[in-house]
Scaffold this motif. Structure first.
Motif, mmCIF file in Angstrom:
data_model
loop_
_atom_site.group_PDB
_atom_site.id
_atom_site.type_symbol
_atom_site.label_atom_id
_atom_site.label_comp_id
_atom_site.label_asym_id
_atom_site.label_seq_id
_atom_site.Cartn_x
_atom_site.Cartn_y
_atom_site.Cartn_z
ATOM 1 N N VAL A 168 0.866 -1.179 0.000
ATOM 2 C CA VAL A 168 0.000 0.000 0.000
ATOM 3 C C VAL A 168 0.902 1.227 0.000
ATOM 4 O O VAL A 168 1.796 1.347 0.845
ATOM 5 C CB VAL A 168 -0.923 0.043 1.229
ATOM 6 N N MET A 169 0.691 2.107 -0.968
ATOM 7 C CA MET A 169 1.387 3.384 -0.965
ATOM 8 C C MET A 169 0.502 4.398 -0.259
ATOM 9 O O MET A 169 -0.694 4.507 -0.570
ATOM 10 C CB MET A 169 1.696 3.854 -2.392
ATOM 11 N N MET A 170 1.070 5.119 0.695
ATOM 12 C CA MET A 170 0.276 6.098 1.424
ATOM 13 C C MET A 170 1.129 7.273 1.874
ATOM 14 O O MET A 170 2.336 7.148 2.058
ATOM 15 C CB MET A 170 -0.407 5.459 2.636
ATOM 16 N N GLN A 171 0.468 8.396 2.017
ATOM 17 C CA GLN A 171 1.135 9.593 2.505
ATOM 18 C C GLN A 171 1.435 9.437 3.991
ATOM 19 O O GLN A 171 0.575 9.033 4.767
ATOM 20 C CB GLN A 171 0.234 10.805 2.274
ATOM 21 N N TYR A 172 2.672 9.769 4.384
ATOM 22 C CA TYR A 172 3.055 9.615 5.789
ATOM 23 C C TYR A 172 4.212 10.551 6.112
ATOM 24 O O TYR A 172 5.242 10.525 5.440
ATOM 25 C CB TYR A 172 3.454 8.170 6.072
ATOM 26 N N SER A 173 4.017 11.387 7.125
ATOM 27 C CA SER A 173 5.058 12.322 7.555
ATOM 28 C C SER A 173 4.727 12.819 8.951
ATOM 29 O O SER A 173 3.680 12.462 9.515
ATOM 30 C CB SER A 173 5.135 13.520 6.598
ATOM 31 N N LEU A 174 5.588 13.643 9.496
ATOM 32 C CA LEU A 174 5.312 14.241 10.799
ATOM 33 C C LEU A 174 4.016 15.048 10.761
ATOM 34 O O LEU A 174 3.298 15.136 11.766
ATOM 35 C CB LEU A 174 6.477 15.143 11.229
ATOM 36 N N LEU A 175 3.693 15.616 9.591
ATOM 37 C CA LEU A 175 2.478 16.408 9.446
ATOM 38 C C LEU A 175 1.295 15.590 8.936
ATOM 39 O O LEU A 175 0.214 16.132 8.726
ATOM 40 C CB LEU A 175 2.727 17.597 8.509
ATOM 41 N N ASP A 176 1.507 14.316 8.731
ATOM 42 C CA ASP A 176 0.394 13.426 8.382
ATOM 43 C C ASP A 176 0.621 12.095 9.078
ATOM 44 O O ASP A 176 1.121 11.133 8.500
ATOM 45 C CB ASP A 176 0.281 13.225 6.879
ATOM 46 N N ARG A 177 0.239 12.064 10.332
ATOM 47 C CA ARG A 177 0.435 10.867 11.150
ATOM 48 C C ARG A 177 -0.829 9.995 11.182
ATOM 49 O O ARG A 177 -0.918 9.061 11.979
ATOM 50 C CB ARG A 177 0.843 11.269 12.577
ATOM 51 N N ARG A 178 -1.764 10.278 10.302
ATOM 52 C CA ARG A 178 -3.005 9.497 10.272
ATOM 53 C C ARG A 178 -2.753 7.994 10.111
ATOM 54 O O ARG A 178 -3.438 7.185 10.758
ATOM 55 C CB ARG A 178 -3.927 10.016 9.161
ATOM 56 N N PRO A 179 -1.771 7.574 9.296
ATOM 57 C CA PRO A 179 -1.544 6.135 9.169
ATOM 58 C C PRO A 179 -1.141 5.461 10.478
ATOM 59 O O PRO A 179 -1.315 4.244 10.621
ATOM 60 C CB PRO A 179 -0.407 6.054 8.133
ATOM 61 N N GLU A 180 -0.596 6.229 11.426
ATOM 62 C CA GLU A 180 -0.141 5.629 12.682
ATOM 63 C C GLU A 180 -1.302 5.111 13.529
ATOM 64 O O GLU A 180 -1.110 4.237 14.374
ATOM 65 C CB GLU A 180 0.666 6.648 13.497
ATOM 66 N N GLU A 181 -2.495 5.646 13.315
ATOM 67 C CA GLU A 181 -3.621 5.277 14.173
ATOM 68 C C GLU A 181 -3.952 3.786 14.049
ATOM 69 O O GLU A 181 -4.011 3.076 15.057
ATOM 70 C CB GLU A 181 -4.849 6.125 13.849
#
Length: 298
Positions: A168-181
């Protein structure tokens, strides 16, 4: 260069992937950058039929053809350009996917695509039909593996349950921590590779003028960027620190960086030579801005 297996697949990919969308329209310049990327150990190159209306695939295919047996090419499908060129519509139908792969193969000058990805997806899609298309392409040898490019937890869960995706390719950064949930742990548990894009958050964590980003106000974005810079100093530059943040999550196989210059390429590859973030540094970063979570598509 470091390499890691992409989920359950037999692809051993470089932990820095090349996001080809950022390339320009000069084939000669693109060839120079892409060949240098190979020299530096990058073997994973990601494009899409959507980028520059197929011209990106043409440029990438031309540059990579002499080294086809050394690299993995990933492309994407699902966005159908309107006849008048004004934009595109979402089309995850089986017939469309089966027809579009032919154009991608031709533009990329290859007989197969190593990773073919659905370029988005909604919970209302005919998901089983979409999966049938990818499975048929695997059987025909036109693709080796398939995955999805999605940030939507509800869509990701369905593909985990119903398909043989490997990534799965997904946006992930310090400003987008939504995947961490939930998403990162779920993908890790199911041995699916995560291709993290957007680690520098459109450059906002590095050097771009501050603006609102997702649910963060410009001031919050500025605080996040300042924190990234604060722990960079001589060890890493800001871009490398931002990429280290994404790479350090155990679910992430590779950071796919949008690269358009040789300098960006060299810096991205050198990220792997920099020290990992300490737990203290991660804790400090997390204390600067509260983690965001998905409000929709849960």
């Amino acid at each position: 260069m470091e390499y890691a297996p992409l989920g359950k697949s037999d692809l051993l990919i470089s932990r820095i992937g090349f996001g080809c969308m950022s390339l320009g329209d000069d084939d000669a310049v693109n060839e120079t950058i892409l060949h240098r990327a190979i020299d530096l150990g990058i073997n994973f190159f990601d494009t899409a039929d959507l980028y520059a209306k197929g011209m990106n695939e043409i440029s990438v295919g031309k540059a990579l053809k002499p080294n086809r047996n050394k690299v993995y090419i990933a492309s994407k499908v699902g966005n159908q350009w309107r006849a008048d060129g004004s934009g595109w519509n979402w089309n995850p139908r089986k017939a469309y996917i089966l027809s579009q792969v032919e154009g991608s193969l031709q533009r990329l000058q290859t007989d197969y695509i190593d990773l073919y990805q659905l370029h988005g997806g909604t919970i209302d899609d005919p998901i089983d039909e979409t999966i049938e298309a990818f499975e048929q392409l695997k059987q025909q040898g036109k693709i080796r593996h398939y995955g999805i490019s999605s940030i939507r937890p509800n869509v990701i869960r369905e593909y985990i349950k119903r398909s043989n995706i490997v990534s799965v390719m997904m946006q992930y950064s310090l400003l987008d921590r939504r995947p961490e949930e939930t998403c990162l742990s779920l993908l890790q548990e199911n041995n699916l590779g995560v291709l993290a894009r957007g680690a520098v958050a459109q450059g906002l964590l590095v050097n771009k003028p501050m603006k609102a980003y997702l649910n963060y106000a410009p001031q919050q974005v500025e605080q996040a960027a300042a924190a990234i810079h604060a722990i960079s100093n001589n060890k890493r530059n800001a871009a490398q620190t931002a990429m280290r943040y994404a790479l350090q999550h155990p679910a992430v196989t590779a950071a796919v960086a949008g690269l358009s210059t040789l300098q960006q390429l060299e810096e991205a590859v050198r990220t792997l030579e920099t020290p990992m973030l300490t737990q203290e540094e991660i804790t400090m970063l997390h204390g600067v801005v509260a983690a965001n979570t998905y409000e929709q598509h849960r």
